[in-house]
Motif scaffolding. Structure first.
Motif, short mmCIF file in Angstrom:
data_model
loop_
_atom_site.label_atom_id
_atom_site.label_comp_id
_atom_site.label_asym_id
_atom_site.label_seq_id
_atom_site.Cartn_x
_atom_site.Cartn_y
_atom_site.Cartn_z
N PRO A 12 7.61 -5.91 -12.01
CA PRO A 12 6.22 -5.51 -11.82
C PRO A 12 5.90 -5.16 -10.36
O PRO A 12 6.26 -5.89 -9.43
N PHE A 13 5.22 -4.02 -10.20
CA PHE A 13 4.74 -3.60 -8.88
C PHE A 13 3.27 -3.20 -9.04
O PHE A 13 2.90 -2.58 -10.03
N ILE A 14 2.47 -3.53 -8.03
CA ILE A 14 1.05 -3.19 -8.09
C ILE A 14 0.58 -2.77 -6.70
O ILE A 14 1.08 -3.27 -5.70
N TYR A 15 -0.37 -1.80 -6.68
CA TYR A 15 -0.97 -1.42 -5.39
C TYR A 15 -1.92 -2.51 -4.95
O TYR A 15 -2.78 -2.93 -5.73
N SER A 16 -1.79 -2.96 -3.73
CA SER A 16 -2.78 -3.91 -3.22
C SER A 16 -2.91 -3.79 -1.71
O SER A 16 -1.94 -3.97 -0.97
N ILE B 172 0.84 -1.21 0.00
CA ILE B 172 0.00 0.00 0.00
C ILE B 172 0.87 1.25 0.00
O ILE B 172 0.36 2.35 0.05
N ARG B 173 2.19 1.05 0.01
CA ARG B 173 3.09 2.21 0.01
C ARG B 173 3.62 2.44 -1.40
O ARG B 173 3.57 1.56 -2.25
N LYS B 174 4.18 3.65 -1.59
CA LYS B 174 4.73 4.00 -2.90
C LYS B 174 6.14 3.41 -3.01
O LYS B 174 6.97 3.64 -2.12
N PRO B 175 6.42 2.69 -4.07
CA PRO B 175 7.75 2.06 -4.16
C PRO B 175 8.83 3.08 -4.54
O PRO B 175 8.57 3.99 -5.33
N TYR C 200 -10.79 -7.12 -0.43
CA TYR C 200 -10.92 -8.49 -0.95
C TYR C 200 -11.10 -8.51 -2.47
O TYR C 200 -10.45 -9.29 -3.18
N LYS C 201 -11.98 -7.62 -2.96
CA LYS C 201 -12.28 -7.64 -4.40
C LYS C 201 -11.06 -7.28 -5.24
O LYS C 201 -10.77 -7.88 -6.27
N ASN C 202 -10.33 -6.27 -4.76
CA ASN C 202 -9.13 -5.82 -5.48
C ASN C 202 -8.07 -6.93 -5.51
O ASN C 202 -7.44 -7.20 -6.53
N LEU C 203 -7.94 -7.59 -4.39
CA LEU C 203 -6.97 -8.68 -4.28
C LEU C 203 -7.34 -9.82 -5.24
O LEU C 203 -6.49 -10.36 -5.96
N ARG C 204 -8.62 -10.13 -5.27
CA ARG C 204 -9.07 -11.20 -6.15
C ARG C 204 -8.86 -10.84 -7.62
O ARG C 204 -8.43 -11.66 -8.43
N GLU C 205 -9.12 -9.58 -7.93
CA GLU C 205 -8.92 -9.10 -9.31
C GLU C 205 -7.45 -9.24 -9.72
O GLU C 205 -7.14 -9.69 -10.83
N ILE C 206 -6.56 -8.90 -8.81
CA ILE C 206 -5.13 -8.99 -9.12
C ILE C 206 -4.73 -10.45 -9.36
O ILE C 206 -4.02 -10.78 -10.32
N VAL C 207 -5.23 -11.33 -8.50
CA VAL C 207 -4.90 -12.76 -8.64
C VAL C 207 -5.43 -13.30 -9.97
O VAL C 207 -4.72 -14.01 -10.70
N VAL C 208 -6.66 -12.94 -10.30
CA VAL C 208 -7.28 -13.44 -11.54
C VAL C 208 -6.59 -12.85 -12.77
O VAL C 208 -6.16 -13.57 -13.67
N ASN C 209 -6.46 -11.52 -12.79
CA ASN C 209 -5.93 -10.87 -14.00
C ASN C 209 -4.49 -11.25 -14.28
O ASN C 209 -4.04 -11.22 -15.42
N ASN C 210 -3.76 -11.56 -13.23
CA ASN C 210 -2.33 -11.89 -13.42
C ASN C 210 -2.06 -13.39 -13.36
O ASN C 210 -0.91 -13.80 -13.35
N ARG C 211 -3.10 -14.17 -13.30
CA ARG C 211 -3.00 -15.63 -13.27
C ARG C 211 -2.00 -16.10 -12.23
O ARG C 211 -1.12 -16.93 -12.48
N ILE C 212 -2.15 -15.55 -11.03
CA ILE C 212 -1.23 -15.88 -9.93
C ILE C 212 -1.40 -17.35 -9.53
O ILE C 212 -2.52 -17.86 -9.45
N THR C 213 -0.26 -18.02 -9.26
CA THR C 213 -0.34 -19.41 -8.79
C THR C 213 0.30 -19.58 -7.40
O THR C 213 -0.03 -20.52 -6.68
N TRP C 214 1.25 -18.68 -7.05
CA TRP C 214 1.83 -18.71 -5.70
C TRP C 214 1.57 -17.37 -5.05
O TRP C 214 1.88 -16.32 -5.65
N LEU C 215 1.09 -17.39 -3.83
CA LEU C 215 0.85 -16.15 -3.08
C LEU C 215 1.75 -16.15 -1.85
O LEU C 215 1.69 -17.09 -1.03
#
Ligand code: NAI
Ligand code: AKB
Length: 373
Positions: free
Chosen positions: A100-104, A88-91, A109-124
């Motif tokens: 790659p850096f993204i605000y999260s 949530i901080r500025k890099p 919850y919804k934003n987190l899910r969107e990031i996981v889906v859009n980026n096809r995350i497999t490891w968190l």
């Protein structure tokens, strides 16, 4: 009955999953009537074989002491674009331009899910947290980030079939735990919100593993010592600060008593352990939460080792009552035999090696040369 069938199917799917953890499982939140439900086969892109070879990693809370170093290590292994740092901080510029850096915000919850889906995350890799000392200073925020945030992470990881790593800590033990040494399984009654939230994370992760087949992996880290990143407000922070003060001013004021012994580890060992447990074959893991350790020392012993290199260093003690009470309730030595036995954990840095490495890294001439390069 349909719920039981869904769960059974979910567990079977997970057990059959490939090493990168790229399977898709049914939403845990959707087991009820959650409006947050997504279909289990939601797939927005076709994945080529070579892309699927590597995990797609998201690190939460990635701008703290540990995240940037872990991203660097994982990017070397899996490719720059396969590892996304978030916070949530500025890099700072060097982090922003290194991959790659993204605000999260993990509370969204919804934003987190969107990031996981859009980026096809497999490891968190879930690093967001408030550490022991800052947690005691703001209990409501620590409760929200460390507990509510974790719930979001667990649900999204289970829903999307992710491999989930959540670090725990020596702080997950308390005054009634055996302290010298502290084994993996023993009484855990911590007296900080940080410790309570980490025991909760260990138990919830293991519960989701057994109940829903979530590939949850957890290491209890000791205090971590690093040269190029600052600690975020913990009880073990003194063991980083001493190096900076020794070099800059030749004087260090320690906020713990001289004989306060705690388990510690150099950051390279910590990050390597994290990658190793993430890559360990499922069948080698007899547990889902492991202690790991490298060394144990007190401020007095650390100061003596630094003074071998910088004999002029003066050390004084001005004890912080909150941090001292926390440290007095934590393990003095950590028993990590299970990690060594199950997946071959082996530390490389002991106290002399740690001190040489830290002072070498922080050497003003080296830093000046690096700044000019
Ligand atoms: N550094 C250490 O000595 C140890 C660390 N750990 C664990 O390792 C993990 C990483 O530790 P550090 O990097 O040292 O922590 P840190 O305190 O340096 O960094 C935590 C990060 O979480 C971020 N954060 C806070 N609220 C957030 C939110 N709502 N959403 C997203 N991000 C948020 C902060 O901005 C910060 O960058 C933590 O879970 C910590 O408990 C465990 C034992 C020892
Ligand atoms: C050991 C930890 O978890 C952390 N460094 C802290 O001191 O809070």
């Amino acid at each position: 009955m349909p719920v039981v069938r869904t769960l059974t199917r979910t567990v079977k799917q997970v057990l059959k999953s490939p090493v990168c953890g790229c399977q898709t499982v049914t939403s845990v939140r959707s087991i009820g009537v959650s409006p947050r439900q997504v279909t289990s086969d939601a797939s927005f892109h076709s994945v080529s074989f070579s892309e699927a070879d590597h995990p797609r990693v998201l690190i939460t809370g990635g701008l703290g002491q540990l995240g940037v170093g872990l991203a660097k290590l994982l990017r070397k292994r899996f490719g720059k674009n396969n590892v996304i740092l978030s916070d949530i901080r500025k890099p700072p510029d060097n982090v922003f331009y290194s991959g790659p850096f993204i605000y999260s915000d993990i509370l969204d919850y919804k934003n987190l899910r969107e990031i996981v889906v859009n980026n096809r995350i497999t490891w968190l890799i879930h690093y967001s947290a408030l550490l022991s000392a800052v947690g005691e200073a703001n209990v409501p925020l620590a409760r929200a980030v460390n507990i509510t945030g974790l719930h979001n992470i667990l649900d999204i990881a289970a829903e999307h079939g992710l491999r989930l790593f959540v670090p725990s800590t020596i702080g997950a033990f308390g005054p009634t735990s055996p302290r010298n040494p502290t084994p993996d399984l023993c009484i855990q009654r911590p007296r900080t919100i940080y410790g309570v939230s980490k025991v909760h994370a260990e138990l919830m992760g293991e519960y989701y593993h057994y109940r829903y087949g979530l590939d949850f992996r957890c290491l209890r880290y000791p205090g971590i010592i690093s040269a190029d990143s600052q600690p975020g407000g913990g009880t073990t922070d003194y063991a980083v600060q001493i190096f900076h003060d020794a070099i800059k001013t030749g004087r260090f004021v320690c906020n713990l008593k001289p004989d306060t012994r705690l388990p510690m580890m150099y950051i390279d060992d910590c990050l390597r352990a994290t990658v190793e447990v993430l890559e360990a074959p499922t069948e080698s893991l007899t547990m889902r939460t492991y202690n790991i350790n490298a060394m144990s020392f007190s401020p007095e012993e650390l100061a003596q080792e630094v003074q071998k290199h910088l004999p002029e260093l003066e050390v004084a003690y001005n004890v912080d009552a909150v941090r001292q009470a926390i440290a007095d309730s934590w393990p003095m030595n950590f028993d990590d035999n299970n990690a060594r036995k199950d997946w071959g954990w082996k530390h490389e840095y002991d106290l002399p090696e740690l001190v040489t490495t830290m002072l070498g890294y922080l050497n003003p001439e080296r830093l000046a040369a690096q700044a000019q390069a």
